[in-house]
Design a protein around this motif. Sequence first.
Motif, PDB file in Angstrom:
ATOM      1  N   HIS A  73       0.894  -1.138  -0.251  1.00 47.25           N
ATOM      2  CA  HIS A  73      -0.069   0.072   0.048  1.00 47.25           C
ATOM      3  C   HIS A  73       0.895   1.094   0.022  1.00 47.25           C
ATOM      4  O   HIS A  73       0.555   2.271  -0.608  1.00 47.25           O
ATOM      5  N   ASP A  77       0.254   4.420  -1.997  1.00 42.96           N
ATOM      6  CA  ASP A  77      -0.235   5.634  -1.635  1.00 42.96           C
ATOM      7  C   ASP A  77      -0.177   7.063  -2.223  1.00 42.96           C
ATOM      8  O   ASP A  77      -1.262   7.669  -2.322  1.00 42.96           O
ATOM      9  N   ILE A  80      -2.924   6.875  -4.897  1.00 46.23           N
ATOM     10  CA  ILE A  80      -4.461   6.960  -4.222  1.00 46.23           C
ATOM     11  C   ILE A  80      -4.755   8.448  -3.681  1.00 46.23           C
ATOM     12  O   ILE A  80      -5.865   8.828  -3.958  1.00 46.23           O
ATOM     13  N   SER A 103      -9.744   0.917   5.354  1.00 46.85           N
ATOM     14  CA  SER A 103      -9.358  -0.529   5.868  1.00 46.85           C
ATOM     15  C   SER A 103      -9.751  -0.198   7.402  1.00 46.85           C
ATOM     16  O   SER A 103     -10.026   0.771   7.650  1.00 46.85           O
ATOM     17  N   LYS A 112      -6.449   2.931   5.974  1.00 42.96           N
ATOM     18  CA  LYS A 112      -5.715   3.206   4.692  1.00 42.96           C
ATOM     19  C   LYS A 112      -6.778   3.432   3.538  1.00 42.96           C
ATOM     20  O   LYS A 112      -7.952   2.884   3.560  1.00 42.96           O
ATOM     21  N   ILE A 114      -8.382   2.990   0.131  1.00 45.23           N
ATOM     22  CA  ILE A 114      -8.389   2.187  -0.991  1.00 45.23           C
ATOM     23  C   ILE A 114      -9.358   2.343  -2.059  1.00 45.23           C
ATOM     24  O   ILE A 114     -10.482   2.500  -1.626  1.00 45.23           O
ATOM     25  N   SER A 335     -10.026  -5.638   2.681  1.00 49.86           N
ATOM     26  CA  SER A 335     -10.658  -4.329   2.341  1.00 49.86           C
ATOM     27  C   SER A 335     -10.296  -4.120   0.842  1.00 49.86           C
ATOM     28  O   SER A 335     -10.989  -3.423  -0.092  1.00 49.86           O
ATOM     29  N   GLU A 336      -9.295  -4.755   0.307  1.00 50.26           N
ATOM     30  CA  GLU A 336      -8.931  -4.472  -0.876  1.00 50.26           C
ATOM     31  C   GLU A 336      -9.620  -5.305  -1.960  1.00 50.26           C
ATOM     32  O   GLU A 336      -9.550  -5.280  -3.209  1.00 50.26           O
ATOM     33  N   LEU A 407      -5.547  -2.094  -8.422  1.00 48.18           N
ATOM     34  CA  LEU A 407      -4.603  -2.619  -7.446  1.00 48.18           C
ATOM     35  C   LEU A 407      -3.658  -3.533  -8.563  1.00 48.18           C
ATOM     36  O   LEU A 407      -4.431  -4.480  -9.142  1.00 48.18           O
ATOM     37  N   TYR A 410      -0.487  -6.509  -5.753  1.00 52.48           N
ATOM     38  CA  TYR A 410      -0.611  -5.951  -4.625  1.00 52.48           C
ATOM     39  C   TYR A 410      -0.439  -6.824  -3.379  1.00 52.48           C
ATOM     40  O   TYR A 410      -1.160  -7.932  -3.532  1.00 52.48           O
TER      41      TYR A 410
END
Length: 586
Positions: A73, A77, A80, A103, A112, A114, A335-336, A407, A410
């Motif tokens: 991540h 980042d 994102i 997350s 985080k 996402i 969460s991803e 992603l 990842y």
Amino acid sequence: MNEIALLENMEELDLEKVINEFETVTKDARRVQRETLQKILEENGEAEYLQKLGLNGRTDVESFKACVPLVTHKDLDPYIQRIADGDTSQILTRKPITTISLSSGTTEGKSKFIPFNEELVKSTMQIFQTSFAFRDREFPIGKGKALQLIYGGKQFKTKGGLAACTATTNIYSRPHYKNTMKAIRSECCSPNEVIFGPDFHQSVYCHLLCGLIFRDEIQFVSSAFAFSIVHAFRTFEQVWEELCSDIRDGVLNKRVTVPSIRTAMSKLLKPNPTLADLVYKKCSGLSNWYGLIPEIFPQAKYIYGIMTGSMEPYLKKLRHYAGELPLLSADYGASEGWIGANVNPTLPPESVTFAVLPDIGYYEFLPIRDKVQNHGVDSYTESEPVGLTELKLGDEYEVIVTNFAGLYRYRVGDRVKVMGFHNSTPELQFVCRMNLLLNINIDKNTEKDLQLAVEEAGKLLMVEEKLEIVDFTSHVDLTEEPGHYVIFWELSREAGEKLLNECCNCLDQSFVDAGYLSSRKVNTIGALELRIVRRGTFQKILDHYLGMGSAASQFKTPRCVGLSNSVVLQILRSNVVKSYFSTAFG
């Protein structure tokens, strides 16, 4: 499979069709994986991130692996963050990202960001449908409702105006979710105002009240995580008489103050002395709340939720409430995005496996198979990632995901073990999170190692004084030389000094990692410390995360609290009532 995911016009899902489609995509998982990667890269090939890596429109596996690096991540980042700040150019995907998922934030103390899009909604519904189809074969449910102990978290706008909320909130707020729940006979018995209520404690109370109102229709009890189910029924133990009173009089308790919740509940709550008397009698007749769930929900066929990883410590209490009802572990994801479905629902949660769906993302796996000795300590070497159909039975891997929401390669941070195959797709068992929890010197102890040590010491409590550990966490204290492990316990009631000293020694001896044992013997790691905290301490930790905007549905007690997680550490430290140091190593 996407066409069945939307379900707008379907009354009920064709379960055989879902199973047949799953069988089809898993029979030739290698081909499906290549096609899925091709779709992702064709859709997003013009994105800045992929362009910069020199993919130049290529969509084959070999070019993808050669050009695109493995990332965490932290690597993504900056991209994102640009999206969250309002940059609408094609950064990670061709279509603009309009929603951000958060997350849980319990691992590092902060959430985080996402990327989230409609493709992830579709894959979530596909997972739900697939696992339900297999579940209903073994544990068929009738038409009715579910006591779904689910909660939407706070939503906010990012600097660039994007909606941001937890991954579960993103799902629960979509029309597809309600349509899918209806199609798989799993409609929540509570109104939206309860699910998305701004006060978690009021929502818990009203979920329980709705469950009792629809008592004879409840087909199963569920939540995203086992923790939420245990928390709800611990609450039930405290408020059951108030719930009975509400049902008897048809008037909602004054503890519920949110106007939207009160209005919604007033439509459901009517005076029902007969039901109140029945529930009162059932609860009064229970011994220490054993079998509470089937007693008050006689039509319930099972309890359902994620029960692996950090949820395993709650299984004992959940089984107590469940009595003879089976516990069925829900699917595997993060969460991803989702990874696998539980298509073997008869397996107990401790040995549940998840069949990877090869058409919802592209998956790679880093082998963790080479154990090497370094100064007498076990460690693991990494080799090159392998594809979904190249996995070997019995081996362990780290999961790498490429999805439709931006992603690419990842590293999710999960360690899994291959337990078998469904056609040509692997069935994975979740082992633990990859990141080390406890590490001072040459020691390496994971969340699983901590859990096993706590379970071992917890047996002493049960045998000696019939006590239970309500919850636990850990911390590495480096304020003095040598550093040492600190384990925090919240207990169901007070325990004797002698017993807690024994528990402390047992904890210290139950960490079997060679690096830890050798370090303790030569005192390069100090004596383990067991700190007992006040009742309600872990509730304060939950309240802290809820106050930061986390959703209760997604909450996981942090199993290791670092210095960066300063607020939680302060909550723990300020609630310590007793402290014990191990004498196990002299």
